[in-house]
Design a protein around this motif. Sequence first.
Motif, PDB file in Angstrom:
ATOM      1  N   GLU A   1      -8.293   2.977  -4.640  1.00  0.00           N
ATOM      2  CA  GLU A   1      -8.328   3.815  -3.435  1.00  0.00           C
ATOM      3  C   GLU A   1      -8.441   2.950  -2.201  1.00  0.00           C
ATOM      4  OE1 GLU A   1     -10.931   7.214  -3.195  1.00  0.00           O
ATOM      5  OE2 GLU A   1     -10.844   7.414  -5.380  1.00  0.00           O
ATOM      6  N   THR A   2      -7.642   3.297  -1.204  1.00  0.00           N
ATOM      7  CA  THR A   2      -7.704   2.556   0.061  1.00  0.00           C
ATOM      8  C   THR A   2      -7.330   3.475   1.215  1.00  0.00           C
ATOM      9  OG1 THR A   2      -6.859   0.670   1.295  1.00  0.00           O
ATOM     10  CG2 THR A   2      -5.314   1.714  -0.211  1.00  0.00           C
ATOM     11  N   SER A   3      -7.929   3.224   2.358  1.00  0.00           N
ATOM     12  CA  SER A   3      -7.606   4.028   3.542  1.00  0.00           C
ATOM     13  C   SER A   3      -6.546   3.336   4.393  1.00  0.00           C
ATOM     14  CB  SER A   3      -8.870   4.260   4.379  1.00  0.00           C
ATOM     15  OG  SER A   3      -9.440   3.005   4.712  1.00  0.00           O
TER      16      SER A   3
ATOM     17  N   ARG B   1      -3.051   2.071   5.926  1.00  0.00           N
ATOM     18  CA  ARG B   1      -1.758   2.753   6.083  1.00  0.00           C
ATOM     19  C   ARG B   1      -0.747   2.151   5.109  1.00  0.00           C
ATOM     20  NH1 ARG B   1       0.012   2.497  12.172  1.00  0.00           N
ATOM     21  NH2 ARG B   1       1.875   3.486  11.330  1.00  0.00           N
ATOM     22  N   ARG B   2       0.184   2.977   4.676  1.00  0.00           N
ATOM     23  CA  ARG B   2       1.170   2.493   3.702  1.00  0.00           C
ATOM     24  C   ARG B   2       2.037   1.394   4.330  1.00  0.00           C
ATOM     25  NH1 ARG B   2       6.193   6.838   3.527  1.00  0.00           N
ATOM     26  NH2 ARG B   2       6.930   6.242   5.575  1.00  0.00           N
TER      27      ARG B   2
ATOM     28  N   THR C   1       0.854  -1.192   0.000  1.00  0.00           N
ATOM     29  CA  THR C   1       0.000   0.000   0.000  1.00  0.00           C
ATOM     30  C   THR C   1       0.885   1.236   0.000  1.00  0.00           C
ATOM     31  OG1 THR C   1      -1.592  -1.231   1.349  1.00  0.00           O
ATOM     32  CG2 THR C   1      -1.895   1.158   1.216  1.00  0.00           C
ATOM     33  N   ARG C   2       0.627   2.128  -0.953  1.00  0.00           N
ATOM     34  CA  ARG C   2       1.331   3.422  -0.971  1.00  0.00           C
ATOM     35  C   ARG C   2       0.530   4.416  -1.815  1.00  0.00           C
ATOM     36  NH1 ARG C   2       7.212   2.616  -3.081  1.00  0.00           N
ATOM     37  NH2 ARG C   2       7.127   4.737  -3.814  1.00  0.00           N
ATOM     38  N   ASP C   3       0.673   5.669  -1.473  1.00  0.00           N
ATOM     39  CA  ASP C   3      -0.031   6.752  -2.209  1.00  0.00           C
ATOM     40  C   ASP C   3      -1.534   6.492  -2.315  1.00  0.00           C
ATOM     41  OD1 ASP C   3       2.577   7.712  -2.660  1.00  0.00           O
ATOM     42  OD2 ASP C   3       2.755   6.498  -4.479  1.00  0.00           O
ATOM     43  N   GLY C   4      -2.141   5.959  -1.266  1.00  0.00           N
ATOM     44  CA  GLY C   4      -3.588   5.740  -1.242  1.00  0.00           C
ATOM     45  C   GLY C   4      -4.068   4.615  -2.143  1.00  0.00           C
ATOM     46  N   LYS C   5      -3.137   3.830  -2.702  1.00  0.00           N
ATOM     47  CA  LYS C   5      -3.511   2.703  -3.563  1.00  0.00           C
ATOM     48  C   LYS C   5      -2.903   1.408  -3.003  1.00  0.00           C
ATOM     49  CE  LYS C   5      -3.642   5.484  -7.764  1.00  0.00           C
ATOM     50  NZ  LYS C   5      -2.988   5.752  -9.042  1.00  0.00           N
ATOM     51  N   SER C   6      -3.488   0.291  -3.428  1.00  0.00           N
ATOM     52  CA  SER C   6      -3.020  -0.991  -2.901  1.00  0.00           C
ATOM     53  C   SER C   6      -2.998  -2.048  -3.998  1.00  0.00           C
ATOM     54  CB  SER C   6      -3.961  -1.424  -1.767  1.00  0.00           C
ATOM     55  OG  SER C   6      -3.527  -2.629  -1.224  1.00  0.00           O
TER      56      SER C   6
END
Length: 619
Positions: free
Chosen positions: A155-157, A159-160, A132-137
Amino acid sequence: MADTTQYTEDNIRSLDWKEHIRMRPGMYIGKLGDGSSADDGIYILLKEVLDNSIDEYVMGGGKTIEISVQGEKVIVRDYGRGIPLGKVVDVVSKMNTGGKYDTRAFKKSVGLNGVGTKAVNALSNYFRVESTRDGKSKSAEFERGELTNEEELDETSRRRGTKITFIPDDTIFKHYKFRNEYIEKMLRNYVYLNPGLTIVFNGEKYYSENGLKDLLQDNTNVDDILYPIIHLKGEDIEVAITHSKTQYSEEYHSFVNGQNTTQGGTHLAAFREAVVKTVRDFYGKNYDASDVRKSIISAISIKVMEPVFESQTKTKLGSTDMGGNLPTVRTFINDFVGTHLDNFLHKNPETAEKLQRKILQAERERKELSGIRKLAKERAKKASLHNKKLRDCRVHLGDMKKDRRLDTTLFITEGDSASGSITKSRDVNTQAVFSLRGKPLNSYGMSKKIVYENEEFNLLQAALNIEESLEDLRYNNIVIATDADVDGMHIRLLLITFFLQFFPELIKEGHLYILQTPLFRVRNKKETIYCYSETERREAVEKLKGKPEITRFKGLGEISPDEFQHFIGDDIRLEPVMLDKAMSIEKLLEFYMGKNTPDRQEFIINNLKVELDVIEEKA
């Protein structure tokens, strides 16, 4: 007759990355094992995944790592930068792919070969990576290295960071079981080397504020420490030093770029040399090196640019220089210890005085022993020409080029019949046998003198090659193989006493085991099952149905060499002998081997376990 000399394109077989790893797992993770030893493959798999999360922390990404081990499933979650989403599949399934090849991103990392997670992937029944990074997974799932599923979230909430889940392949790691004690030790080492990092393992937190100082404190009973721990830190180096009041041997914990180099290497050799040189210069006396280092308990950690290790599992450093424009490892360590240890001893005269007293005491003891030692060495030399106690093997732990050296085992057996069975059924390449004649001497409370005066102990010490230090140990596993009756238990206790008294680091470093042998054989005409407990016996009877034949083994001598092959081969069951750091070795030995009879009687009564299997059988 067919022409066997033909050599065509058909003879050339190109393996893809996962086939190669699965065919030669030892090249990537050392030995396989079942989890009873700290260097078994299942822990190396966990370590390979963890190393990547640690490297993220070192590079400033994420201060917490969460680990869960439930049964066979392992989950590692870090809060680092996350794997670049376009490379999630490649990083865990393509050889020579990974950020470690770009030294700007990972200056002094451990996992330098880009193989780690690929090996874990190839050797797992199930492997899942999620980044997960930059709001994507993005996530990918594999079975034995084969991609089975890929998923991307815009889009994902969350944490990176990176989350890896794997289940080791039970066709490669047979009958395996994760032991929390080994995982905990590994995690403690990680936090000692990375003060400020928090690792949460199955809900328990591991954290260190004082690095290697905490390592020595946590691993040594406070009553055994001769003087407050000397803790020295510099750029790319950290050391901690003290001496033990009671232990004879030298004890070292050594690390390179966060990797526990259990077999030392150039940095440890330089450190041992630097301590002796600095101490000699400080006192202005040419003390014998063995007197300075006797009873030392210490730790050293260095960081090296692009280190060269002598094996894939990175247990011995081969590099002679620090990388870049820096000096050699030897010069770097000598200069650091020479300056900082000397300064410390000048500023702390009380510690300097205690250290000098310890050196002088070691010198007196060595001189007292010298005559006996000389005689014993001559005796051992004669005995080794026709040593009837040792049936040696071909490969030894020090053979760096041999890929099976971690399997090297010395079985310590009692009596001719048991020794004979093991000798006939062992693997002559990696398994050696040392035969005891009756019960060994109770060495509790005796001085090192007894090791040389007692022929059996002297020959055992010579077989293991541990007189000077653990560095030249010839076998990775020392296995006590005695009957599970009262006499056998007593022999186990006497041998453990010997090792605790004179070579405790063998136990601390996880080299000593008890061989588990079956209590029952349950068989019918089609199948034979060996059972190690009453529960296993009941399950076997149920499985084979009807009225299978049940044999109870009373001793090792009853088991034929043909049968013994099953118990010391791939399916060997070993019980590690572990130390409880909360109790000093002195107190431990005093309790079990001393004269405190009422205390011991009370302990036995409170912990007595009555076996009812004989009654059950009759019923």
